[in-house]
Design a protein around this motif. Sequence first.
Motif, PDB file in Angstrom:
ATOM      1  N   ALA A  29      35.352  64.106  56.638  1.00 23.24           N
ATOM      2  CA  ALA A  29      34.032  63.496  56.778  1.00 23.24           C
ATOM      3  C   ALA A  29      34.087  62.029  57.190  1.00 23.24           C
ATOM      4  CB  ALA A  29      33.271  63.600  55.454  1.00 23.24           C
ATOM      5  N   PHE A  30      35.288  61.435  57.231  1.00 19.84           N
ATOM      6  CA  PHE A  30      35.392  59.998  57.473  1.00 19.84           C
ATOM      7  C   PHE A  30      36.271  59.741  58.689  1.00 19.84           C
ATOM      8  CE2 PHE A  30      34.689  60.608  52.913  1.00 19.84           C
ATOM      9  CZ  PHE A  30      33.542  59.839  52.735  1.00 19.84           C
ATOM     10  N   ASP A  31      35.847  58.801  59.534  1.00 15.13           N
ATOM     11  CA  ASP A  31      36.615  58.534  60.747  1.00 15.13           C
ATOM     12  C   ASP A  31      37.266  57.162  60.767  1.00 15.13           C
ATOM     13  OD1 ASP A  31      34.386  56.962  61.159  1.00 15.13           O
ATOM     14  OD2 ASP A  31      33.723  57.972  62.980  1.00 15.13           O
ATOM     15  N   VAL A  32      36.950  56.296  59.814  1.00 16.23           N
ATOM     16  CA  VAL A  32      37.622  55.003  59.662  1.00 16.23           C
ATOM     17  C   VAL A  32      37.923  54.838  58.176  1.00 16.23           C
ATOM     18  CG1 VAL A  32      37.443  52.497  59.860  1.00 16.23           C
ATOM     19  CG2 VAL A  32      36.424  53.958  61.631  1.00 16.23           C
ATOM     20  N   VAL A  33      39.181  54.589  57.840  1.00 11.40           N
ATOM     21  CA  VAL A  33      39.578  54.401  56.440  1.00 11.40           C
ATOM     22  C   VAL A  33      40.491  53.184  56.365  1.00 11.40           C
ATOM     23  CG1 VAL A  33      40.745  55.395  54.442  1.00 11.40           C
ATOM     24  CG2 VAL A  33      39.430  56.882  55.976  1.00 11.40           C
ATOM     25  N   GLU A  34      40.205  52.295  55.423  1.00 12.26           N
ATOM     26  CA  GLU A  34      41.013  51.094  55.261  1.00 12.26           C
ATOM     27  C   GLU A  34      41.276  50.855  53.774  1.00 12.26           C
ATOM     28  OE1 GLU A  34      38.978  47.853  57.163  1.00 12.26           O
ATOM     29  OE2 GLU A  34      38.722  48.953  59.042  1.00 12.26           O
ATOM     30  N   HIS A  35      42.385  50.176  53.490  1.00 13.40           N
ATOM     31  CA  HIS A  35      42.768  49.845  52.119  1.00 13.40           C
ATOM     32  C   HIS A  35      43.221  48.390  52.063  1.00 13.40           C
ATOM     33  CE1 HIS A  35      45.835  49.808  48.714  1.00 13.40           C
ATOM     34  NE2 HIS A  35      44.682  50.003  48.123  1.00 13.40           N
ATOM     35  N   LYS A  36      42.822  47.699  51.015  1.00 13.14           N
ATOM     36  CA  LYS A  36      43.163  46.286  50.869  1.00 13.14           C
ATOM     37  C   LYS A  36      43.381  45.984  49.396  1.00 13.14           C
ATOM     38  CE  LYS A  36      41.380  41.641  51.962  1.00 13.14           C
ATOM     39  NZ  LYS A  36      40.247  40.884  52.574  1.00 13.14           N
ATOM     40  N   THR A  37      44.348  45.115  49.099  1.00 10.11           N
ATOM     41  CA  THR A  37      44.607  44.722  47.723  1.00 10.11           C
ATOM     42  C   THR A  37      44.768  43.210  47.609  1.00 10.11           C
ATOM     43  OG1 THR A  37      47.017  44.896  47.904  1.00 10.11           O
ATOM     44  CG2 THR A  37      45.830  46.879  47.225  1.00 10.11           C
ATOM     45  N   SER A  38      44.632  42.731  46.396  1.00  7.91           N
ATOM     46  CA  SER A  38      45.007  41.352  46.080  1.00  7.91           C
ATOM     47  C   SER A  38      45.591  41.317  44.676  1.00  7.91           C
ATOM     48  CB  SER A  38      43.816  40.398  46.179  1.00  7.91           C
ATOM     49  OG  SER A  38      42.852  40.659  45.167  1.00  7.91           O
ATOM     50  N   ALA A  39      46.555  40.425  44.461  1.00 12.16           N
ATOM     51  CA  ALA A  39      47.189  40.253  43.154  1.00 12.16           C
ATOM     52  C   ALA A  39      46.716  38.949  42.536  1.00 12.16           C
ATOM     53  CB  ALA A  39      48.707  40.252  43.314  1.00 12.16           C
ATOM     54  N   TRP A  40      46.434  38.988  41.245  1.00 10.44           N
ATOM     55  CA  TRP A  40      45.982  37.806  40.528  1.00 10.44           C
ATOM     56  C   TRP A  40      46.310  37.988  39.052  1.00 10.44           C
ATOM     57  CZ3 TRP A  40      41.147  38.683  37.668  1.00 10.44           C
ATOM     58  CH2 TRP A  40      40.533  39.913  37.967  1.00 10.44           C
ATOM     59  N   SER A  41      45.928  37.038  38.219  1.00 13.20           N
ATOM     60  CA  SER A  41      46.252  37.111  36.802  1.00 13.20           C
ATOM     61  C   SER A  41      45.107  36.565  35.971  1.00 13.20           C
ATOM     62  CB  SER A  41      47.526  36.304  36.494  1.00 13.20           C
ATOM     63  OG  SER A  41      48.638  36.810  37.193  1.00 13.20           O
ATOM     64  N   ILE A  42      45.053  36.996  34.716  1.00 14.49           N
ATOM     65  CA  ILE A  42      44.138  36.411  33.750  1.00 14.49           C
ATOM     66  C   ILE A  42      44.956  35.972  32.536  1.00 14.49           C
ATOM     67  CG2 ILE A  42      42.050  37.633  34.461  1.00 14.49           C
ATOM     68  CD1 ILE A  42      42.545  39.678  32.284  1.00 14.49           C
ATOM     69  N   VAL A  43      44.521  34.893  31.899  1.00 11.53           N
ATOM     70  CA  VAL A  43      45.186  34.368  30.713  1.00 11.53           C
ATOM     71  C   VAL A  43      44.208  34.469  29.551  1.00 11.53           C
ATOM     72  CG1 VAL A  43      46.299  32.382  29.635  1.00 11.53           C
ATOM     73  CG2 VAL A  43      46.636  32.833  32.076  1.00 11.53           C
ATOM     74  N   LEU A  44      44.649  35.067  28.447  1.00 13.46           N
ATOM     75  CA  LEU A  44      43.780  35.392  27.331  1.00 13.46           C
ATOM     76  C   LEU A  44      44.318  34.804  26.035  1.00 13.46           C
ATOM     77  CD1 LEU A  44      43.523  39.209  28.149  1.00 13.46           C
ATOM     78  CD2 LEU A  44      41.854  37.460  28.795  1.00 13.46           C
ATOM     79  N   ASP A  45      43.403  34.363  25.174  1.00 17.59           N
ATOM     80  CA  ASP A  45      43.803  34.024  23.814  1.00 17.59           C
ATOM     81  C   ASP A  45      43.778  35.302  22.973  1.00 17.59           C
ATOM     82  OD1 ASP A  45      41.165  34.530  22.890  1.00 17.59           O
ATOM     83  OD2 ASP A  45      40.582  32.418  23.094  1.00 17.59           O
ATOM     84  N   PRO A  46      44.210  35.261  21.717  1.00 19.09           N
ATOM     85  CA  PRO A  46      44.270  36.507  20.937  1.00 19.09           C
ATOM     86  C   PRO A  46      42.929  37.219  20.808  1.00 19.09           C
ATOM     87  CG  PRO A  46      45.654  34.850  19.907  1.00 19.09           C
ATOM     88  CD  PRO A  46      44.916  34.159  21.022  1.00 19.09           C
ATOM     89  N   ALA A  47      41.840  36.467  20.574  1.00 22.33           N
ATOM     90  CA  ALA A  47      40.528  37.111  20.449  1.00 22.33           C
ATOM     91  C   ALA A  47      40.125  37.773  21.755  1.00 22.33           C
ATOM     92  CB  ALA A  47      39.484  36.084  20.024  1.00 22.33           C
ATOM     93  N   GLN A  48      40.379  37.124  22.870  1.00 26.27           N
ATOM     94  CA  GLN A  48      40.048  37.714  24.170  1.00 26.27           C
ATOM     95  C   GLN A  48      40.919  38.929  24.456  1.00 26.27           C
ATOM     96  OE1 GLN A  48      40.778  34.075  26.341  1.00 26.27           O
ATOM     97  NE2 GLN A  48      38.590  33.747  26.726  1.00 26.27           N
ATOM     98  N   THR A  49      42.164  38.882  24.027  1.00 26.26           N
ATOM     99  CA  THR A  49      43.061  40.022  24.200  1.00 26.26           C
ATOM    100  C   THR A  49      42.535  41.238  23.446  1.00 26.26           C
ATOM    101  OG1 THR A  49      44.968  38.539  24.444  1.00 26.26           O
ATOM    102  CG2 THR A  49      45.423  40.843  23.886  1.00 26.26           C
ATOM    103  N   VAL A  50      42.155  41.032  22.194  1.00 23.68           N
ATOM    104  CA  VAL A  50      41.609  42.131  21.392  1.00 23.68           C
ATOM    105  C   VAL A  50      40.318  42.649  22.010  1.00 23.68           C
ATOM    106  CG1 VAL A  50      40.612  42.743  19.155  1.00 23.68           C
ATOM    107  CG2 VAL A  50      42.713  41.389  19.271  1.00 23.68           C
ATOM    108  N   ALA A  51      39.457  41.745  22.462  1.00 26.97           N
ATOM    109  CA  ALA A  51      38.184  42.162  23.055  1.00 26.97           C
ATOM    110  C   ALA A  51      38.409  42.990  24.311  1.00 26.97           C
ATOM    111  CB  ALA A  51      37.323  40.936  23.368  1.00 26.97           C
ATOM    112  N   LEU A  52      39.379  42.598  25.131  1.00 23.87           N
ATOM    113  CA  LEU A  52      39.672  43.361  26.344  1.00 23.87           C
ATOM    114  C   LEU A  52      40.216  44.743  25.996  1.00 23.87           C
ATOM    115  CD1 LEU A  52      39.993  43.648  29.404  1.00 23.87           C
ATOM    116  CD2 LEU A  52      42.248  42.569  29.177  1.00 23.87           C
ATOM    117  N   TYR A  53      41.200  44.801  25.133  1.00 25.83           N
ATOM    118  CA  TYR A  53      41.799  46.088  24.798  1.00 25.83           C
ATOM    119  C   TYR A  53      40.821  46.998  24.069  1.00 25.83           C
ATOM    120  CZ  TYR A  53      46.486  45.038  26.486  1.00 25.83           C
ATOM    121  OH  TYR A  53      47.564  44.781  27.303  1.00 25.83           O
ATOM    122  N   ALA A  54      39.825  46.414  23.412  1.00 25.90           N
ATOM    123  CA  ALA A  54      38.795  47.219  22.757  1.00 25.90           C
ATOM    124  C   ALA A  54      37.944  47.987  23.749  1.00 25.90           C
ATOM    125  CB  ALA A  54      37.904  46.332  21.887  1.00 25.90           C
TER     126      ALA A  54
END
Length: 271
Positions: A199-224
């Motif tokens: 059904a598709f005649d044009v397909v493209e893929h793109k990525t980017s790499a980056w990082s986030i820095v978390l304190d313990p409370a933010q780490t728990v909140a994310l994993y929750a």
Amino acid sequence: MTLNQKSLLNLEFGREAFGADPAGYHAARPAYPDWVFETLRDRCGLRQHTSTFEIGAGTGTATRQLLDFGASPLIAIEPNEHLANFLRATIPDEALSVSIAPFEDVVLQEGGFDLGFSATAFHWLNEDLALVKVARLLRPGGWWAMVWNVFGDPNRADPFHEATKALLDGAASPAEGIGNLPFALDVEARLAALDRTNAFDVVEHKTSAWSIVLDPAQTVALYATYSNINARSDREAVLAELGHIARIQFNGRVTRNMITSLYIARHRMAS
């Protein structure tokens, strides 16, 4: 246990895995990079009055960005009532309507959309069946886009993941994939699924790499917000131990490597 041996959570679990605390989920999950929506604008024609449907809108992290770039009308499809109500309550935009239903069940106008979109949700669907339906909803020349924020980068060291992987062993989200690559980074498999629709005649893929820095409370909140943790009977104990590891072993500073992975595909033009 290797990833190839891990059991995956049932796809239907994704409909209930994230609704217990919508505000907490929304605060903990990182936004998508601007380049994703700039690509939709520049390659997929996202602008004012672009008729759009979004699959698995969740708390609306990407929904807000779609609206900012002009998506209108935008139908956000969200099977979880709590998340859908959060969307309605926190995005007072007349261009937005929210449909509380699984994508498999929702009834939309075939050939009625310029753009279909899904953000970190499409792995909860039967890929082949969902893509066939996506194609039916798009007008000729319309675009399909699916994006993920992937937590982890196979090409970069990830000390916190290594320190916690035994703790988190168990049933995995389908986002982890069934081989050695996360679902979103298995480019060969995703492109093959798009190709199978014919059904598709044009397909493209793109990525980017980056990082986030978390304190313990933010780490728990994310994993929750992680489905594999929300599926566990010892969820609270696991989260407490994650916070302990973040504080003691990582001195209150956790770096999570991220990859954003975007696929776009144009529905075949009418012959």
